[in-house]
Design an enzyme around this catalytic site. Structure first.
Site, mmCIF file in Angstrom:
data_model
loop_
_atom_site.group_PDB
_atom_site.id
_atom_site.type_symbol
_atom_site.label_atom_id
_atom_site.label_comp_id
_atom_site.label_asym_id
_atom_site.label_seq_id
_atom_site.Cartn_x
_atom_site.Cartn_y
_atom_site.Cartn_z
ATOM 1 N N HIS A 40 4.236 32.402 30.006
ATOM 2 C CA HIS A 40 5.324 31.938 30.871
ATOM 3 C C HIS A 40 4.734 31.746 32.271
ATOM 4 C CE1 HIS A 40 7.327 34.629 27.927
ATOM 5 N NE2 HIS A 40 8.393 33.880 28.050
ATOM 6 N N ASP B 247 4.123 34.974 34.093
ATOM 7 C CA ASP B 247 3.088 35.873 33.565
ATOM 8 C C ASP B 247 1.768 35.647 34.289
ATOM 9 O OD1 ASP B 247 4.953 36.447 31.572
ATOM 10 O OD2 ASP B 247 4.078 34.988 30.179
HETATM 11 C C1 XUL Z 1 11.949 36.798 23.767
HETATM 12 C C2 XUL Z 1 10.866 35.917 23.316
HETATM 13 C C3 XUL Z 1 10.147 35.179 24.380
HETATM 14 C C4 XUL Z 1 9.790 33.790 23.992
HETATM 15 C C5 XUL Z 1 9.226 32.966 25.116
HETATM 16 O O1 XUL Z 1 12.583 37.491 22.753
HETATM 17 O O2 XUL Z 1 10.561 35.850 22.156
HETATM 18 O O3 XUL Z 1 9.031 35.905 24.734
HETATM 19 O O4 XUL Z 1 8.853 33.793 22.959
HETATM 20 O O5 XUL Z 1 10.059 32.925 26.210
#
Ligand code: XUL
Ligand code: CO
Length: 444
Positions: A99, A102
Site C-alpha cells: 500500500h 506501507d
Molecule cells: C485486509 C486486506 C488488505 C488488502 C489490501 O483484510 O486483505 O490487506 O489485501 O488492501
C-alpha cells in the site's frame, strides 16, 4: 545495513530435512505439468505484514522486534527498503505487494505525501533493477486515515472522494513506473455502519464512476496491469459492498466493468463471508474472473480476519486444484497477506512464516497436479452429469427443449438416482495427500 545477518539464503533440501531454514517441498525450478513451481506459484511478500506490522492488537501493545524500527519517518521508510530487499533475496520470492502508506509516511499535505512516495519509489526501482524483483500489485490505503471514516469512493463527502481519487491516481503512476502486474482495490471502508444513514444506490453509483475514472487514467498513462477487486464481507465496516466474489461480479456487470476487472481472492475473507476458500476460487474460475490470490488462513474459532500463514494442507490442495484447472493465475500470484502471530515476535519468525506458507502451497500444487493427472475428481464429475450427454439431458444442455416436452418426459420417465459417494471421495483425497496413490508427496 544488514538486518537478517544470522539467516542464510533459504534453499530446497527436501521433505526429510531438519534444517529449519530450508524449504522441504518448494523446489522453485522443479517442473510440474510443463511449468516450474516458481512459475505456477508466483509467490509475493506483503510489505505491510512483513515490514510494518508491529504486533499490536485491540487489547495490547506492539510485540514485534524489528531492528529497522530504531529509525522513524523517512529514515524508517529507507531502512525498510533495505530490510525488504534483504528479505526478498533470502526467501527467494519474485514478487512483493504494498500500500502507499506501507512504503512511505503520509506527509502533512497530499503534495508532501507524494514527495515522500517519489523518493522511496526511486529507491525501490533501483533495487528492482538490480535484483529482478517485481511488484505483483500495489494499492492505495483508503481505510486508516480518519478522513476515510465514512468511506473513500463511497464517502458522503465529495472532498474525501476527490482525495481518494488523487491517492489512486498517484498509485497508478507508481504502478506504471514500477511495472506492477496488477492494481488492487480492497474497499475496507466502502460499505456502511448503519443503513439508516446510507444512500446505498448513490454510493454504488459513485464507486462505479470511481473505477471507470481509474481505468480511464490507466489507459491515459499506458499502465496495462490487470485491475483487481478484493472482496471481503466485513471488518472494518459492518457491511462491505464487495461482500464476496459473486456480489463483486454482479456489481462489475451492472456497471459495465466486468471485462476490465478480475478478482483477488483472499482465503480468510472467503471464510468470513461464509464460504470456503475453494468455493470462491471455483466461482471466479467458472466465470473467468480468477485474477490473483491473497494466500492466508483464518481461525474458525475466532470470528475475525486473523491473516495467518497458510499451513492447512487440505485447503491448499483444493485451492491449487482450482488454480491448476484455471491454467494458473495469469498475471496474478500467491501473495502472503499473512502475519506472524503476536507471540512469534523475532525477525527469524518472518522466515518461518514464509517457509511454511511456500512449502504448504508447493505440496498443494504437487498433490493437486497428481489428482488432475489421474482425473481423480474429473471422472466422478463426468459420470455424475453423464445424463446431460444424451436424450432429454442433451436437449436441456443444448437449449432445444421446452416445458411442454419436459412435462411429457416427466410423465413417462422413471427417475433413477445415484449416490454422490461423498465419503468415498474424501477418503481418496486422503490417499493422495498421504502419497499412497499417485506420486509420493515429497518431491525428492
Ligand atoms: C485486509 C486486506 C488488505 C488488502 C489490501 O483484510 O486483505 O490487506 O489485501 O488492501
Ligand atoms: Co488481502
Amino acid at each position: 545495513m544488514a538486518y537478517f545477518s544470522d539467516i542464510p539464503e533459504i534453499r530446497y533440501e527436501g521433505g526429510a530435512s531438519d534444517n529449519e531454514f530450508a524449504f522441504k517441498y518448494y523446489n522453485p525450478d522443479q517442473t510440474i505439468g510443463g511449468k516450474t513451481m516458481r512459475e505456477w506459484l508466483r509467490f509475493s511478500v506483503a510489505y505491510w505484514h512483513t515490514f510494518t506490522m508491529d504486533g499490536s492488537d485491540p487489547f495490547g501493545a506492539p510485540t514485534m522486534q524489528r531492528p529497522w524500527d530504531q529509525y522513524s519517518g523517512m529514515d524508517l521508510a529507507r531502512a525498510r527498503v533495505d530490510a525488504a530487499f534483504e528479505f526478498f533475496q533470502k526467501i527467494g520470492s519474485d514478487y512483493y505487494c504494498f500500500h502507499d502508506v506501507d512504503i512511505a509516511p503520509e506527509g502533512n499535505t497530499l503534495k508532501e505525501s507524494n514527495k515522500n512516495l517519489d523518493e522511496i519509489v526511486g529507491l525501490l526501482k533501483n533495487r528492482m533493477d538490480d535484483t529482478g524483483m517485481k511488484v505483483l500489485w500495489n494499492t492505495a490505503n483508503m481505510f486508516i486515515h480518519p478522513r476515510f471514516m465514512h468511506g473513500a469512493a463511497t464517502s458522503n463527502n465529495p472532498d474525501v472522494y476527490a482525495y481518494a481519487a488523487a491517492k489512486v491516481k498517484k498509485q497508478l503512476e507508481i504502478a506504471k513506473e514500477l511495472g506492477s502486474e496488477n492494481y488492487v482495490f480492497w474497499g475496507g471502508r466502502e460499505g456502511y455502519e448503519s443503513l439508516l444513514i446510507t444512500d446505498m444506490g448513490r454510493e454504488l453509483d459513485n464507486l462505479a464512476s470511481f473505477y471507470h475514472m481509474a481505468l480511464d487514467y490507466a489507459k491515459e498513462i499506458g499502465f496495462d496491469g490487470q485491475f483487481l477487486i478484493e472482496p471481503k464481507p466485513k471488518e472494518p465496516t459492518k457491511h462491505q459492498y464487495d461482500y464476496d466474489t459473486a456480489s463483486a461480479y454482479a456489481f462489475l456487470q451492472k456497471y459495465g466493468l466486468a471485462d476490465d476487472f478480475k478478482i483477488n481472492i483472499e482465503a480468510n475473507h472467503a471464510t468470513l463471508a461464509g464460504h470456503s476458500f475453494e468455493h470462491e476460487l471455483h466461482y471466479a474460475r467458472v466465470n473467468g474472473i480468477l485474477g490473483s490470490v491473497d494466500a492466508n488462513q483464518g481461525d474458525l474459532l475466532l470470528g475475525w480476519d486473523t491473516d495467518e500463514f497458510p499451513t492447512d494442507l487440505y485447503s491448499a490442495v483444493l485451492a491449487m486444484y482450482e488454480i491448476l484447472k484455471n491454467d494458473g493465475l495469469g498475471r496474478g500470484g500467491l501473495n502472503f497477506d499473512a502475519k506472524v502471530r503476536r507471540t512469534s515476535f523475532e525477525p527469524s519468525d518472518l522466515f518461518h512464516g514464509h517457509i511454511v506458507g511456500m512449502d504448504t502451497f508447493a505440496l498443494g500444487l504437487t498433490i493437486a497436479h497428481q489428482m488432475l493427472e489421474d482425473r481423480a475428481l474429473e471422472d466422478i464429475i463426468e459420470k455424475r452429469y453423464a445424463g446431460f450427454e444424451e436424450g432429454i439431458g442433451q436437449k436441456i444442455a443444448s437449449k432445444q427443449t421446452s416445458f411442454h416436452e419436459l412435462e411429457k418426459h416427466a410423465m413417462e420417465a422413471t427417475i433413477n438416482l445415484s449416490s454422490g459417494r461423498n465419503e468415498k471421495i474424501r477418503g481418496r483425497i486422503n490417499q493422495y495427500i498421504r502419497g499412497s496413490v499417485g506420486v509420493p508427496t515429497t518431491a525428492e
